[in-house]
Enzyme design. Structure first.
Site, PDB file in Angstrom:
ATOM      1  N   ARG A 256     -13.509  72.115  83.502  1.00 17.88           N
ATOM      2  CA  ARG A 256     -12.230  71.461  83.817  1.00 17.88           C
ATOM      3  C   ARG A 256     -11.278  71.552  82.621  1.00 17.88           C
ATOM      4  NH1 ARG A 256     -12.181  65.767  86.516  1.00 17.88           N
ATOM      5  NH2 ARG A 256     -10.013  66.454  86.395  1.00 17.88           N
TER       6      ARG A 256
ATOM      7  N   ASP B 136     -10.076  61.037  73.693  1.00 23.96           N
ATOM      8  CA  ASP B 136     -10.651  62.297  74.188  1.00 23.96           C
ATOM      9  C   ASP B 136     -11.525  62.977  73.148  1.00 23.96           C
ATOM     10  OD1 ASP B 136      -7.832  63.401  76.239  1.00 23.96           O
ATOM     11  OD2 ASP B 136      -9.328  61.835  76.488  1.00 23.96           O
TER      12      ASP B 136
HETATM   13  C1  EPZ Z   1      -4.038  61.091  79.783  1.00 24.73           C
HETATM   14  O1  EPZ Z   1      -4.529  60.394  80.910  1.00 24.73           O
HETATM   15  C2  EPZ Z   1      -4.944  62.301  79.613  1.00 24.73           C
HETATM   16  N1  EPZ Z   1      -4.895  63.130  80.826  1.00 24.73           N
HETATM   17  C3  EPZ Z   1      -6.378  61.841  79.378  1.00 24.73           C
HETATM   18  O2  EPZ Z   1      -7.152  63.002  79.124  1.00 24.73           O
HETATM   19  C4  EPZ Z   1      -6.412  60.946  78.129  1.00 24.73           C
HETATM   20  O3  EPZ Z   1      -7.717  60.462  77.948  1.00 24.73           O
HETATM   21  C5  EPZ Z   1      -5.434  59.775  78.316  1.00 24.73           C
HETATM   22  O4  EPZ Z   1      -4.115  60.270  78.599  1.00 24.73           O
HETATM   23  C6  EPZ Z   1      -5.344  58.898  77.074  1.00 24.73           C
HETATM   24  O5  EPZ Z   1      -4.951  59.693  75.981  1.00 24.73           O
HETATM   25  C7  EPZ Z   1      -3.824  63.918  81.048  1.00 24.73           C
HETATM   26  O6  EPZ Z   1      -2.842  63.926  80.309  1.00 24.73           O
HETATM   27  C8  EPZ Z   1      -3.883  64.772  82.279  1.00 24.73           C
HETATM   28  P1  EPZ Z   1      -3.374  56.692  80.312  1.00 24.73           P
HETATM   29  P2  EPZ Z   1      -3.676  59.168  81.521  1.00 24.73           P
HETATM   30  O7  EPZ Z   1      -2.476  56.424  81.433  1.00 24.73           O
HETATM   31  O8  EPZ Z   1      -2.238  59.359  81.240  1.00 24.73           O
HETATM   32  C9  EPZ Z   1      -4.357  52.357  81.657  1.00 24.73           C
HETATM   33  C10 EPZ Z   1      -8.942  64.455  79.359  1.00 24.73           C
HETATM   34  O9  EPZ Z   1     -10.132  64.343  79.076  1.00 24.73           O
HETATM   35  N2  EPZ Z   1      -3.323  52.517  82.693  1.00 24.73           N
HETATM   36  O10 EPZ Z   1      -2.782  56.952  78.950  1.00 24.73           O
HETATM   37  O11 EPZ Z   1      -4.092  58.982  82.930  1.00 24.73           O
HETATM   38  C11 EPZ Z   1      -5.585  53.216  81.920  1.00 24.73           C
HETATM   39  O12 EPZ Z   1      -6.463  52.555  82.800  1.00 24.73           O
HETATM   40  C12 EPZ Z   1      -8.214  63.318  80.031  1.00 24.73           C
HETATM   41  O13 EPZ Z   1      -8.240  65.478  79.115  1.00 24.73           O
HETATM   42  C13 EPZ Z   1      -2.954  51.410  83.466  1.00 24.73           C
HETATM   43  O14 EPZ Z   1      -3.482  50.303  83.300  1.00 24.73           O
HETATM   44  O15 EPZ Z   1      -4.233  57.975  80.662  1.00 24.73           O
HETATM   45  C14 EPZ Z   1      -6.169  53.370  80.550  1.00 24.73           C
HETATM   46  O16 EPZ Z   1      -6.975  52.258  80.255  1.00 24.73           O
HETATM   47  C15 EPZ Z   1      -9.153  62.152  80.315  1.00 24.73           C
HETATM   48  N3  EPZ Z   1      -1.999  51.564  84.405  1.00 24.73           N
HETATM   49  C16 EPZ Z   1      -4.943  53.355  79.633  1.00 24.73           C
HETATM   50  O17 EPZ Z   1      -3.857  52.856  80.411  1.00 24.73           O
HETATM   51  C17 EPZ Z   1      -1.374  52.763  84.636  1.00 24.73           C
HETATM   52  O18 EPZ Z   1      -0.492  52.842  85.509  1.00 24.73           O
HETATM   53  C18 EPZ Z   1      -4.530  54.718  79.130  1.00 24.73           C
HETATM   54  O19 EPZ Z   1      -4.481  55.566  80.237  1.00 24.73           O
HETATM   55  C19 EPZ Z   1      -1.760  53.870  83.840  1.00 24.73           C
HETATM   56  C20 EPZ Z   1      -2.733  53.725  82.877  1.00 24.73           C
END
Ligand code: EPZ
Length: 419
Positions: A399, A307
């Site tokens: 946002r 982020d």
């Molecule tokens: C959280 O999203 C944050 N959002 C994101 O912030 C942040 O970028 C992200 O964590 C990584 O730090 C909130 O907390 C609301 P992930 P999240 O699941 O939890 C893959 C912002 O700008 N994945 O950690 O949805 C995914 O595709 C936002 O504030 C799967 O494959 O992110 C990614 O490549 C943007 N399967 C990686 O894991 C799943 O079931 C990390 O995503 C879930 C995720």
């Protein structure tokens, strides 16, 4: 459609207070569904995403809203929840809403949430969320874009995440809190927002150990109660303000955040030559000359936060030398690059890496925001660019940043919002 106009080239000087953490607030609001009685969250930022989560909670039947007497306090009463269904038109706008699924099925035995779908930065599947909930005994059904989970009572289980997922860890940890027996979450995310949520759940009556490590152990309990909590400062907003201070060779005291929650960001900015002095809930950042070029690779916490990638790249466009920025978490998080090129940056993207050759100066130009953090990077670059930059589609910024133009104006920036 609002836009933000910046007359760049002015050093940021002074003191700024960060708002409460957007991402912590969203998880804590979902966790409120688990508690009997009222939950009160203080220091909640006034953001579009927070409004979105309030709409979701209300759609479920909960009483949820900002306290009329305190603009940063949210009050949630989940006892009246009677419609455990989060509709597509709300979920698609705020994907973190998917985190209500675990609490719904854990407390009410039933949850139906629209699949959030992808977003600008990536596919963002939720397979790990479902893997965890199914391991806990939830029967899941996917139909017409909705995920429906049912369970008379979840049972503790061992869940090994295939990837480090923040919201996936939070969703499953919340569900496990009310499951019968012990759950072990392996390869759990270690972000500060996971730790804050675990501490919140424990104060609600949950029994959780290991949050902040890759192995979280949850001993389920029969019920949880609503509590009061003050949300931690937003480490990404703080990092964004620090990047802006470095890009403008400023001197800024950033208050209301724990520097220990953003060590990788501060260490990387120090590598560029900035002087950063950290205290308990603030840090001072100073820069005196053009930043040094540095390489960075984003990674799950405690690595460098994805982020913060676009904001650091904005700084590196003005570095002495060439930097390599590698994005390993999301597959499409370089959409700020074409807009930075419009400001005179020299960047070449090759796969997951962007090669940034520092230039003497950036020149203001009209640019377009594409997603939340990309637009933050554009604001950082605009503050350093000579001349006027107009950033359109700033609803992306709203946002995740509360009154960003007011905060920056308070530091001496020449910045205004135009309808
Ligand atoms: C959280 O999203 C944050 N959002 C994101 O912030 C942040 O970028 C992200 O964590 C990584 O730090 C909130 O907390 C609301 P992930 P999240 O699941 O939890 C893959 C912002 O700008 N994945 O950690 O949805 C995914 O595709 C936002 O504030 C799967 O494959 O992110 C990614 O490549 C943007 N399967 C990686 O894991 C799943 O079931 C990390 O995503 C879930 C995720």
């Amino acid at each position: 459609m609002d836009r933000i106009v910046v007359a760049g080239g002015r050093r940021l000087l002074g003191t700024v207070d960060v708002s409460g953490s957007k991402n912590a607030s969203l998880a804590l609001m979902a966790a409120a569904l688990l508690g009997e009685g009222e939950t009160v969250l203080r220091n909640v930022p006034r953001l579009r995403d927070v409004d979105g989560m309030l709409q979701i909670l209300s759609a479920l039947g909960a009483h949820a809203g900002f306290d009329p007497h305190d603009p940063h306090t949210v009050r949630i009463l989940a006892d009246p929840v009677d419609t455990p269904e989060a509709p597509y038109e709300l979920v698609r706008k705020m994907r973190a809403s998917f985190m209500v699924l675990g609490p719904l099925v854990a407390r009410f035995g039933h949850g139906k949430v629209s699949e959030p779908g992808g977003c600008a930065i990536g596919v963002r599947p939720v397979d790990q969320h479902l893997k965890g909930l199914e391991a806990l005994g939830a029967k899941t059904e996917l139909s017409r874009g909705y995920v429906e989970c049912r369970a008379d009572r979840l049972r503790g289980a061992r869940v090994v995440f295939d990837v480090s997922t923040v919201n996936g860890t939070q969703n499953v940890m919340m569900a496990a809190s009310l499951a019968e027996g012990e759950s072990v979450l392996e390869n759990a995310a270690r972000e500060p927002e996971v730790v804050e949520l675990a501490e919140f759940l424990v104060r609600m009556g949950a029994r959780i150990e290991g949050a902040g490590t890759g192995r979280i152990v949850v001993e389920g309990v029969p019920r949880l109660r609503g509590i009061e909590h003050r949300v931690a400062g937003d480490r990404i907003e703080a990092g964004t303000l620090a990047a802006a201070a470095v890009a403008t060779r400023g001197d800024v005291l950033v208050r209301g955040v724990d520097p220990r929650a953003m060590e990788a960001t501060l260490a990387k900015l120090r590598e560029t030559g900035a002087a950063i002095d950290a205290a308990d809930d603030s840090f001072r950042v100073r820069a005196f000359e053009a930043p040094r070029a540095v390489d960075v690779v984003t990674a799950p916490y405690p690595g460098f936060a994805t982020d913060m990638q676009s904001q650091l790249m904005a700084v590196l466009t003005l570095a002495q030398g060439s930097s390599v920025v590698t994005e390993t978490v999301f597959e499409n998080r370089f959409m700020h690059v074409p807009e930075l090129l419009r400001l005179g940056a020299e960047i070449a993207v090759a796969g997951r890496s962007a090669h940034v050759r520092g230039v003497e100066r950036l020149s203001g130009a009209p640019v377009m925001a594409t997603d939340l953090r990309a637009s933050a990077g554009l604001i950082v670059a605009a503050l350093a660019a000579e001349g006027e930059t107009c950033v359109s589609r700033v609803y992306h910024i709203d946002r995740g940043y509360e009154r960003i133009e007011e905060k920056l104006r308070g530091l001496g920036a020449s910045i205004r919002r135009e309808a």
